[in-house]
Design a protein around this motif. Sequence first.
Motif, mmCIF file in Angstrom:
data_model
loop_
_atom_site.group_PDB
_atom_site.id
_atom_site.type_symbol
_atom_site.label_atom_id
_atom_site.label_comp_id
_atom_site.label_asym_id
_atom_site.label_seq_id
_atom_site.Cartn_x
_atom_site.Cartn_y
_atom_site.Cartn_z
ATOM 1 N N ASN A 140 37.425 80.095 64.975
ATOM 2 C CA ASN A 140 38.595 80.658 65.654
ATOM 3 C C ASN A 140 38.616 82.180 65.561
ATOM 4 N N GLU A 225 43.207 75.385 72.463
ATOM 5 C CA GLU A 225 44.571 75.545 71.969
ATOM 6 C C GLU A 225 45.562 74.787 72.847
ATOM 7 N N ARG A 228 45.465 71.236 71.901
ATOM 8 C CA ARG A 228 46.210 70.998 70.659
ATOM 9 C C ARG A 228 47.710 70.921 70.940
ATOM 10 N N VAL A 229 48.217 71.872 71.721
ATOM 11 C CA VAL A 229 49.652 71.897 72.043
ATOM 12 C C VAL A 229 50.031 70.679 72.886
ATOM 13 N N MET A 232 50.300 67.575 70.830
ATOM 14 C CA MET A 232 51.525 67.580 70.024
ATOM 15 C C MET A 232 52.729 67.214 70.880
ATOM 16 N N ASN A 237 49.877 64.377 66.126
ATOM 17 C CA ASN A 237 49.717 65.561 65.294
ATOM 18 C C ASN A 237 48.397 65.582 64.530
ATOM 19 N N PRO A 248 44.259 66.984 60.554
ATOM 20 C CA PRO A 248 45.452 67.606 61.147
ATOM 21 C C PRO A 248 45.059 68.629 62.205
ATOM 22 N N PHE A 249 45.929 68.775 63.194
ATOM 23 C CA PHE A 249 45.631 69.683 64.298
ATOM 24 C C PHE A 249 45.371 71.110 63.832
ATOM 25 N N GLU A 250 46.179 71.566 62.836
ATOM 26 C CA GLU A 250 46.047 72.963 62.432
ATOM 27 C C GLU A 250 44.701 73.244 61.748
ATOM 28 N N LYS A 251 44.014 72.181 61.316
ATOM 29 C CA LYS A 251 42.710 72.353 60.684
ATOM 30 C C LYS A 251 41.556 71.910 61.577
ATOM 31 N N THR A 253 38.779 71.927 64.382
ATOM 32 C CA THR A 253 37.947 72.954 64.998
ATOM 33 C C THR A 253 37.533 72.518 66.404
#
Length: 362
Positions: A140, A225, A228-229, A232, A237, A248-251, A253
């Motif tokens: 990222n 991105e 990902r959004v 969600m 998630n 998890p989405f925030e991790k 790649t």
Amino acid sequence: MGAIVFLCLVILLAFMAFVLKVQNPWVPIAYLTGGFFSELSGFFGMKTATYASARTANAARKSLNSALTIAFRSGAVMGLVVLGLALLDISLRFLILEAFYLVQENGVGMFSSWIPVLSIVVGTVFAFLFAAEFDIANLNEGLYGIGIAAVGMLSTLGITLATDAYGPIADNAGGNAQMSDLHPEVRKRTDAFDALGNTTAATGKGFAIGSAALTALALLASYIEELRVGMMRLGQNVLTFANGVTIPFEKATFVDFLNYFHVHLMSPIVIAGCLIGAIATGFVLGVFMANTGGVWDNAKKYIEEGNYGGKGSPAHKAAVVGDTVGDPFKDTAGPSLNILIKLMSMVCIVTSGLDLVYAFIR
């Protein structure tokens, strides 16, 4: 016809955003304002070019320097108009969003293309590595570095547009001089800076295509991105794989998303592959076409000056054929690849919601 297509696309994006709720509600607004300012730029550009070509031809009666000054200043006006309207559009969006979030949140051408291609590749690699602190795992951060590099190239947009727009003005000035039966010396002067205009136009198009390649790579990160959004919004998630592993989405790649989706025509992995292919091939081919077209045009002018037999010779006839191909190469086909690369990236981003819906339905 173009206005009808534009309105249909606005309605489609609004339907996706406000009815299906698979798209960011700002997308149709951004598309609408972007299209409006694009049309406005074209209108002012055509007006400037039309008036400037006659003034340039008239100035060429005095001296080469006078004609060159008017032609280049006219190109600069066109460049500044496009850049100014783009900044105005971005500034208006920023002010609106800020207020909103305050409240809510061929041969020669092919050979000549290797230098700019290599430069862009090296610049892309180093931008990625510096931003990622030379750790490839920091994907990222590396993509963010590529985006900043694209911003750096686009910071020269004003002068590159000026050099690009100067070429057609000089070309039209030569036509005006010939149709007006001006002194042959005037035509000779306009031909001289028209040949220079072909070179500057190729340079400007090279900058445009190079920035398009960097921007498309950054937009590829934006596409992930958006996925990902979008997921969600659909209530998911985490990425759950067949072997039971969850991420998890925030991790997650870029590679994790590619492994998550199966391959079909609406699959993000297929779309990402198409984007990468378009960037890799379109960039090289676009630079090649811009350079080759300029070479063909200048070759014809060189022969018409008396070299290789001059006008009417076999070499001149061959050069006329080459120039017939070269003009659409450098003025239409080449620049269209620049548009194609950016358009494919933006279409992928605005339709990412539909991609996700289709993937989950399957």
